[in-house]
Design an enzyme around this catalytic site. Structure first.
Site, PDB file in Angstrom:
ATOM      1  N   LYS A  13       0.781  -1.161  -0.136  1.00 33.32           N
ATOM      2  CA  LYS A  13      -0.019   0.104  -0.048  1.00 33.32           C
ATOM      3  C   LYS A  13       0.785   1.270   0.028  1.00 33.32           C
ATOM      4  CE  LYS A  13      -1.057  -0.246   4.820  1.00 33.32           C
ATOM      5  NZ  LYS A  13       0.128   0.391   5.321  1.00 33.32           N
ATOM      6  N   ARG A  88      -7.217   2.411  11.049  1.00 33.38           N
ATOM      7  CA  ARG A  88      -6.800   1.056  11.162  1.00 33.38           C
ATOM      8  C   ARG A  88      -7.621   0.426  12.032  1.00 33.38           C
ATOM      9  NH1 ARG A  88      -1.274   1.354   9.324  1.00 33.38           N
ATOM     10  NH2 ARG A  88      -0.325  -0.616   8.957  1.00 33.38           N
ATOM     11  N   ARG A 127      11.981  -7.228   2.666  1.00 33.60           N
ATOM     12  CA  ARG A 127      12.279  -5.741   2.628  1.00 33.60           C
ATOM     13  C   ARG A 127      13.253  -5.477   3.769  1.00 33.60           C
ATOM     14  NH1 ARG A 127       6.107  -3.208   3.926  1.00 33.60           N
ATOM     15  NH2 ARG A 127       6.241  -3.855   6.078  1.00 33.60           N
ATOM     16  N   ARG A 129      12.882  -4.479   7.046  1.00 31.11           N
ATOM     17  CA  ARG A 129      12.718  -3.297   7.828  1.00 31.11           C
ATOM     18  C   ARG A 129      12.753  -3.577   9.227  1.00 31.11           C
ATOM     19  NH1 ARG A 129       7.076  -0.445   6.310  1.00 31.11           N
ATOM     20  NH2 ARG A 129       6.674  -1.265   8.547  1.00 31.11           N
ATOM     21  N   ARG A 140       1.238  -8.368  13.627  1.00 32.53           N
ATOM     22  CA  ARG A 140       0.764  -7.412  12.725  1.00 32.53           C
ATOM     23  C   ARG A 140      -0.379  -8.020  12.136  1.00 32.53           C
ATOM     24  NH1 ARG A 140       5.985  -5.097  10.459  1.00 32.53           N
ATOM     25  NH2 ARG A 140       4.555  -3.640   8.922  1.00 32.53           N
TER      26      ARG A 140
HETATM   27  P1  AMP Z   1       2.814   1.025   8.038  1.00 37.17           P
HETATM   28  O1  AMP Z   1       3.891   2.016   7.495  1.00 37.17           O
HETATM   29  O2  AMP Z   1       1.478   1.510   7.722  1.00 37.17           O
HETATM   30  O3  AMP Z   1       2.901  -0.557   7.918  1.00 37.17           O
HETATM   31  O4  AMP Z   1       2.779   1.128   9.675  1.00 37.17           O
HETATM   32  C1  AMP Z   1       3.927   0.678  10.633  1.00 37.17           C
HETATM   33  C2  AMP Z   1       3.364   0.477  12.050  1.00 37.17           C
HETATM   34  O5  AMP Z   1       2.876   1.703  12.390  1.00 37.17           O
HETATM   35  C3  AMP Z   1       2.096  -0.273  12.048  1.00 37.17           C
HETATM   36  O6  AMP Z   1       2.638  -1.807  12.006  1.00 37.17           O
HETATM   37  C4  AMP Z   1       1.591   0.074  13.478  1.00 37.17           C
HETATM   38  O7  AMP Z   1       2.212  -0.386  14.565  1.00 37.17           O
HETATM   39  C5  AMP Z   1       1.874   1.395  13.311  1.00 37.17           C
HETATM   40  N1  AMP Z   1       0.538   2.195  12.844  1.00 37.17           N
HETATM   41  C6  AMP Z   1       0.583   2.939  11.459  1.00 37.17           C
HETATM   42  N2  AMP Z   1      -0.549   3.310  11.238  1.00 37.17           N
HETATM   43  C7  AMP Z   1      -1.346   3.120  12.457  1.00 37.17           C
HETATM   44  C8  AMP Z   1      -2.682   3.415  12.741  1.00 37.17           C
HETATM   45  N3  AMP Z   1      -3.639   4.074  11.988  1.00 37.17           N
HETATM   46  N4  AMP Z   1      -2.907   2.892  14.144  1.00 37.17           N
HETATM   47  C9  AMP Z   1      -2.081   2.490  14.964  1.00 37.17           C
HETATM   48  N5  AMP Z   1      -0.863   2.188  14.390  1.00 37.17           N
HETATM   49  C10 AMP Z   1      -0.359   2.506  13.343  1.00 37.17           C
END
Ligand code: AMP
Length: 189
Positions: A13, A88, A127, A129, A140
């Protein structure tokens, strides 16, 4: 147009949002990126976020909603915005609805990037990370099932959810997304 992008961990995404934001000329707001910037700067917020992210858990709703509120400005409400990884959970979606309603705006489209879980784990391990170890990846997925899956129903009931096949190369997936967005834009005119 306010577009929300939802996808299981590793669905691509982030990549697709960057392409779509550039294509539409709107801001790309990624809560994951905002948290990573805070974590790199070592701020208090970054340390709080890291304690959840490093375990594969969601950052609490109030912390997440606050950071989104700070980042959304008039331009986003007027020109449009692409929200990547936010909301989310259903409470986050309700908070977003309230913020948008105050600005005479609403979520126009929710794109779900649909990819099989087996493909996702391989992609995420590749990836490399910091928060992509096998344990955090599993956590997750659990968080996705527990919090994000009900969000899909919330948006489906509103009639704004569209699922896009996320298999294949970046360009083919983007082409599918572009077609959906064009159709919604045409319908909204
Ligand atoms: P992402 O880059 O979108 O995969 O986000 C990385 C991590 O940030 C996620 O696994 C969550 O731990 C945290 N995170 C990102 N967006 C949210 C959200 N809307 N609500 C809660 N945690 C978030």
């Amino acid at each position: 147009m306010i577009i929300v992008f939802v996808g299981p961990p590793g669905s691509g995404k982030g990549t697709q949002c960057k392409l779509l934001a550039a294509h539409l000329g709107v801001t790309h707001l990624s809560t994951g990126e905002l948290f990573r910037i805070q974590m790199e700067s070592g701020s208090e917020l970054g340390q709080v976020a890291a304690s959840f992210i490093d375990r594969g858990n969601l950052v609490p709703d109030h912390v997440t909603v606050d950071i989104v509120k700070e980042s959304l400005g008039e331009a986003q409400f007027n020109v449009g915005c692409l929200l990547d990884g936010f909301p989310r959970s259903v409470p986050q979606a309700q908070a977003l609805d309230a913020i948008l309603a105050e600005n005479n705006s609403q979520v126009d489209l929710v794109l779900l990037l649909d990819v099989d879980q087996n493909v996702l784990v391989d992609r995420m391990l590749a990836r490399k990370r910091k928060d992509d170890t096998l344990n955090t990846i599993q956590q997750r997925f659990e968080a996705y099932e527990q919090w994000t899956r009900p969000l899909l129903e919330y948006y489906q009931n509103r009639g704004v959810l569209v699922s896009v096949d996320g298999r294949g190369d970046v360009d083919s997936v983007f082409e599918r997304i572009r077609q959906v967005v064009s159709a919604v834009e045409a319908a909204n005119q």
